[in-house]
Design an enzyme around this catalytic site. Structure first.
Site, PDB file in Angstrom:
ATOM      1  N   ASN A 157     -28.336  -7.595  54.320  1.00 29.50           N
ATOM      2  CA  ASN A 157     -29.489  -7.693  53.405  1.00 29.50           C
ATOM      3  C   ASN A 157     -29.961  -9.119  53.148  1.00 29.50           C
ATOM      4  O   ASN A 157     -31.160  -9.367  53.033  1.00 29.50           O
ATOM      5  CB  ASN A 157     -29.197  -6.951  52.098  1.00 29.50           C
ATOM      6  CG  ASN A 157     -28.015  -7.528  51.355  1.00 29.50           C
ATOM      7  OD1 ASN A 157     -27.093  -8.082  51.946  1.00 29.50           O
ATOM      8  ND2 ASN A 157     -28.040  -7.411  50.055  1.00 29.50           N
ATOM      9  N   GLU A 255     -16.946  -8.260  47.621  1.00 31.31           N
ATOM     10  CA  GLU A 255     -18.213  -8.187  46.856  1.00 31.31           C
ATOM     11  C   GLU A 255     -18.946  -6.950  47.340  1.00 31.31           C
ATOM     12  O   GLU A 255     -19.428  -6.919  48.472  1.00 31.31           O
ATOM     13  CB  GLU A 255     -19.072  -9.432  47.133  1.00 31.31           C
ATOM     14  CG  GLU A 255     -18.419 -10.753  46.757  1.00 31.31           C
ATOM     15  CD  GLU A 255     -18.393 -11.005  45.260  1.00 31.31           C
ATOM     16  OE1 GLU A 255     -18.965 -10.199  44.504  1.00 31.31           O
ATOM     17  OE2 GLU A 255     -17.778 -12.005  44.858  1.00 31.31           O
ATOM     18  N   CYS A 289     -27.839  -6.332  46.347  1.00 24.95           N
ATOM     19  CA  CYS A 289     -26.779  -5.636  45.594  1.00 24.95           C
ATOM     20  C   CYS A 289     -27.041  -5.690  44.093  1.00 24.95           C
ATOM     21  O   CYS A 289     -26.533  -4.867  43.344  1.00 24.95           O
ATOM     22  CB  CYS A 289     -25.435  -6.253  45.916  1.00 24.95           C
ATOM     23  SG  CYS A 289     -25.428  -8.034  45.641  1.00 24.95           S
ATOM     24  N   GLU A 470     -16.538 -15.152  43.076  1.00 23.83           N
ATOM     25  CA  GLU A 470     -16.839 -16.350  43.837  1.00 23.83           C
ATOM     26  C   GLU A 470     -17.729 -17.243  42.993  1.00 23.83           C
ATOM     27  O   GLU A 470     -18.472 -16.757  42.141  1.00 23.83           O
ATOM     28  CB  GLU A 470     -17.468 -15.966  45.190  1.00 23.83           C
ATOM     29  CG  GLU A 470     -16.469 -15.199  46.060  1.00 23.83           C
ATOM     30  CD  GLU A 470     -16.975 -14.739  47.431  1.00 23.83           C
ATOM     31  OE1 GLU A 470     -18.179 -14.859  47.704  1.00 23.83           O
ATOM     32  OE2 GLU A 470     -16.142 -14.264  48.226  1.00 23.83           O
TER      33      GLU A 470
HETATM   34  P1  NAD Z   1     -21.341  -2.528  55.392  1.00 22.26           P
HETATM   35  O1  NAD Z   1     -20.127  -2.382  54.554  1.00 22.26           O
HETATM   36  O2  NAD Z   1     -21.754  -1.410  56.241  1.00 22.26           O
HETATM   37  O3  NAD Z   1     -21.181  -3.779  56.370  1.00 22.26           O
HETATM   38  C1  NAD Z   1     -20.900  -5.067  55.912  1.00 22.26           C
HETATM   39  C2  NAD Z   1     -20.229  -5.848  57.019  1.00 22.26           C
HETATM   40  O4  NAD Z   1     -18.963  -5.269  57.299  1.00 22.26           O
HETATM   41  C3  NAD Z   1     -20.987  -5.843  58.345  1.00 22.26           C
HETATM   42  O5  NAD Z   1     -20.829  -7.100  58.976  1.00 22.26           O
HETATM   43  C4  NAD Z   1     -20.266  -4.765  59.125  1.00 22.26           C
HETATM   44  O6  NAD Z   1     -20.378  -4.919  60.520  1.00 22.26           O
HETATM   45  C5  NAD Z   1     -18.846  -4.979  58.670  1.00 22.26           C
HETATM   46  N1  NAD Z   1     -17.973  -3.809  58.828  1.00 22.26           N
HETATM   47  C6  NAD Z   1     -18.304  -2.494  58.850  1.00 22.26           C
HETATM   48  N2  NAD Z   1     -17.207  -1.730  59.030  1.00 22.26           N
HETATM   49  C7  NAD Z   1     -16.151  -2.577  59.112  1.00 22.26           C
HETATM   50  C8  NAD Z   1     -14.754  -2.394  59.284  1.00 22.26           C
HETATM   51  N3  NAD Z   1     -14.209  -1.182  59.431  1.00 22.26           N
HETATM   52  N4  NAD Z   1     -13.960  -3.487  59.315  1.00 22.26           N
HETATM   53  C9  NAD Z   1     -14.472  -4.719  59.168  1.00 22.26           C
HETATM   54  N5  NAD Z   1     -15.799  -4.959  59.012  1.00 22.26           N
HETATM   55  C10 NAD Z   1     -16.624  -3.894  58.978  1.00 22.26           C
HETATM   56  O7  NAD Z   1     -22.474  -2.980  54.402  1.00 22.26           O
HETATM   57  P2  NAD Z   1     -24.021  -3.219  54.766  1.00 22.26           P
HETATM   58  O8  NAD Z   1     -24.637  -1.884  54.922  1.00 22.26           O
HETATM   59  O9  NAD Z   1     -24.125  -4.222  55.834  1.00 22.26           O
HETATM   60  O10 NAD Z   1     -24.535  -3.913  53.423  1.00 22.26           O
HETATM   61  C11 NAD Z   1     -24.993  -3.207  52.340  1.00 22.26           C
HETATM   62  C12 NAD Z   1     -23.933  -3.130  51.278  1.00 22.26           C
HETATM   63  O11 NAD Z   1     -23.518  -4.432  50.895  1.00 22.26           O
HETATM   64  C13 NAD Z   1     -24.440  -2.499  50.006  1.00 22.26           C
HETATM   65  O12 NAD Z   1     -23.467  -1.619  49.519  1.00 22.26           O
HETATM   66  C14 NAD Z   1     -24.602  -3.679  49.061  1.00 22.26           C
HETATM   67  O13 NAD Z   1     -24.543  -3.381  47.707  1.00 22.26           O
HETATM   68  C15 NAD Z   1     -23.495  -4.549  49.475  1.00 22.26           C
HETATM   69  N6  NAD Z   1     -23.718  -5.930  49.055  1.00 22.26           N
HETATM   70  C16 NAD Z   1     -22.963  -6.465  48.047  1.00 22.26           C
HETATM   71  C17 NAD Z   1     -23.181  -7.763  47.609  1.00 22.26           C
HETATM   72  C18 NAD Z   1     -22.359  -8.389  46.521  1.00 22.26           C
HETATM   73  O14 NAD Z   1     -22.347  -9.605  46.417  1.00 22.26           O
HETATM   74  N7  NAD Z   1     -21.669  -7.636  45.692  1.00 22.26           N
HETATM   75  C19 NAD Z   1     -24.183  -8.517  48.215  1.00 22.26           C
HETATM   76  C20 NAD Z   1     -24.947  -7.932  49.217  1.00 22.26           C
HETATM   77  C21 NAD Z   1     -24.697  -6.649  49.638  1.00 22.26           C
END
Ligand code: NAD
Length: 489
Positions: A157, A255, A289, A470
């Site tokens: 995102n 996060e 998020c 963080e």
């Molecule tokens: P996601 O969990 O699908 O993917 C995040 C990252 O993890 C990607 O690089 C993905 O390739 C990797 N990943 C996926 N499966 C994995 C595994 N089994 N092992 C290791 N890595 C793996 O999330 P997304 O769809 O890319 O992002 C959206 C989500 O992120 C939403 O839930 C959003 O709320 C959250 N988010 C949180 C924050 C925060 O600071 N709290 C900030 C931005 C986004």
């Protein structure tokens, strides 16, 4: 989807030990605003991660023994180089992610630059602790050292913004890193790699391995020589990461998602609250998020709020992200768009009213964007608290508005979800603002504003929104190992 014929397809390479290295297989990454393939991303796995971890391990002794000032100067140089190419980075981020060029220019890339400058500065100001025990002739002091190779995994995102929020503190503290950006938004990380040598980052200090979560991400999480993982992404993935890293007892910073409430009392300044709540609901297509997705409005102003809120949301223009007058770009993928749309359908089926947006208003798109993943800002009223639209993270341009009567009631309802990332409270009553802020189960509470950040202070969520924080001090603590030393004299 068809390929963009007009220009050669961008092919990314992994960055390992200071060199770009091709991969044996690739995955396609799309331009969400056209539906065309934008670039090919290495489909890295164990082998590539192994090479990157080795390069990071080899670089660790020299990098970790540099003084904070030396590392700080390199981080500042990198910030300058990214800033110099700000427009190119912003264009790439917008094309890769679907976000508007305006957002990429004013938020994503400036923040990536700031992340490096901020940690370049903050690393110079940490002090350790010392206590004395004269009765037994002892002094105790703490000393902090970098941990080793840090695994950094980031979402799609805010691609460069969130990746640099991890890389900057990790390397400022003297760690070396293996980073894995989202396979859907890898281009700006690859562009940053091209600047590392010029900035003076030694080979192996920052390695970037591109690929999917299931292959590249898991290989990183499972690698025995990566003692800490900083992850930003979904709660579901975090659970998997905790399981996979458990055999190694890794240090984790997680996060995660949110279902963030806005609580609007009848004494709120609506002229401030309404445009800010439209922004907090729909900025970056609702794909932040911290975006608001449950709006609780006190009954006395409920009808007025709804009327003005819908009118304000309708002012937001959805369309070609490269048009600087556009406010809402494309969602990240076809699958994600489908998922977000389904939430609106479910809400309708459950008896809620859709006041504007999806399924209600026409969406006129320019010719070149007809196959893009667009959706209008959508406002849902009167969804039940227990419905999926009020409980699950939608992560799109959809927000729900409901009425409440009392302070006590709204705190309970706002806390009635599994998440606890961010909340906003709107009221002119300072006592109430403090009372409510203290009782909300939320890592961040903004009152009478949204997304005003001081990077010095802790960022992170409670409950299913994460583990750890963080920020200047928090990132320093996460990315270093502390030791207590006792000297008897
Ligand atoms: P996601 O969990 O699908 O993917 C995040 C990252 O993890 C990607 O690089 C993905 O390739 C990797 N990943 C996926 N499966 C994995 C595994 N089994 N092992 C290791 N890595 C793996 O999330 P997304 O769809 O890319 O992002 C959206 C989500 O992120 C939403 O839930 C959003 O709320 C959250 N988010 C949180 C924050 C925060 O600071 N709290 C900030 C931005 C986004």
């Amino acid at each position: 989807p068809t390929m963009a014929h007009s220009q050669a397809l961008l092919v990314l390479e992994n960055f390992i030990g200071g060199k770009f290295v091709p991969c044996s297989s690739y995955v396609d990454s799309y331009n969400p605003s056209t539906g065309d393939v934008y670039c090919r991303v290495p489909d890295s796995g164990k082998e590539e991660v192994e090479a990157a971890v080795k390069a990071a391990k080899d670089a660790f002794p020299v990098w970790s023994s540099k003084s904070p000032l030396e590392r700080s100067e390199i981080l500042n140089k990198l910030a300058d180089l990214i800033e110099h190419d700000l427009e190119a980075f912003a264009q790439a981020e917008s094309k890769d992610q679907g976000k508007t060029i305006t957002f990429a220019r004013t938020v994503d890339i400036p923040r990536a630059v700031h992340n490096f400058r901020f940690f370049a500065s903050s690393i110079l100001h940490h002090v350790t602790e010392c206590t004395e025990m004269p009765a037994v002739g002892c002094v105790h002091y703490t000393s902090r050292a970098p941990v080793g190779v840090a695994g950094l995994i980031s979402p799609w995102n805010l691609p460069l913004y969130l990746l640099t929020w991890k890389i900057a503190p990790a390397i400022a503290c003297g760690n070396t890193v293996v980073a894995k950006p989202s396979e859907m938004t890898s281009v700006t990380a690859w562009m940053m790699c091209k600047l590392l040598e010029k900035a003076g980052v030694p080979p192996g200090v920052v390695n970037v391995v591109f690929g999917t979560g299931a292959k590249a991400g898991e290989a990183l999480v499972c690698h025995p020589d990566v003692p800490l993982i900083s992850f930003t992404g979904s709660t579901l993935t975090a659970q998997r990461i905790m399981e996979r890293s458990a055999p190694h007892c890794k240090r984790l910073s997680l996060e995660l998602g949110g279902k963030n409430p806005a609580i609007i009392f009848d004494d709120a300044d609506l002229s401030q609250c309404i445009p800010t709540t439209v922004r907090s609901s729909f900025a970056n297509q609702g794909e932040i998020c911290l975006c608001t997705s449950r709006i609780f409005v006190q009954r006395g102003i409920y009808n007025e709020f709804l009327k003005r809120f819908v009118a304000e949301a309708k002012k937001w223009k959805t369309g070609n992200p490269s048009d600087p007058t556009v406010d809402v770009g494309a969602l990240i993928s076809k699958e994600h768009l489908e998922k977000v749309r389904n939430y609106v359908k479910k809400a309708q089926a459950e008896g809620a009213r859709v006041l504007c947006g999806e399924g209600v208003d026409p969406l006129a798109l320019p010719l070149g964007n007809q196959k893009g993943y667009f959706m209008l800002p959508t406002i849902i009223a009167e969804a039940k608290d227990e419905s999926c639209c009020m409980q699950e993270e939608i992560f799109g341009p959809v927000t729900c508005v409901v009425a409440f009567d009392t302070e006590e009631e709204v705190i309970k309802r706002a806390n009635g979800v599994k998440y606890g990332l961010a909340a906003t409270v709107w009221s002119g009553n300072v006592g109430r603002v403090h009372r409510v802020a203290h009782r909300l189960q939320s890592g961040l509470v903004w009152t009478n504003c949204w997304l005003v950040r001081d990077l010095n202070l802790p960022f992170g969520g409670m409950k299913a929104s994460g583990i750890g924080r963080e920020g200047a001090k928090d990132s320093y603590e996460f990315f270093t190992e502390v030791k207590t030393i006792t000297i008897k004299h």
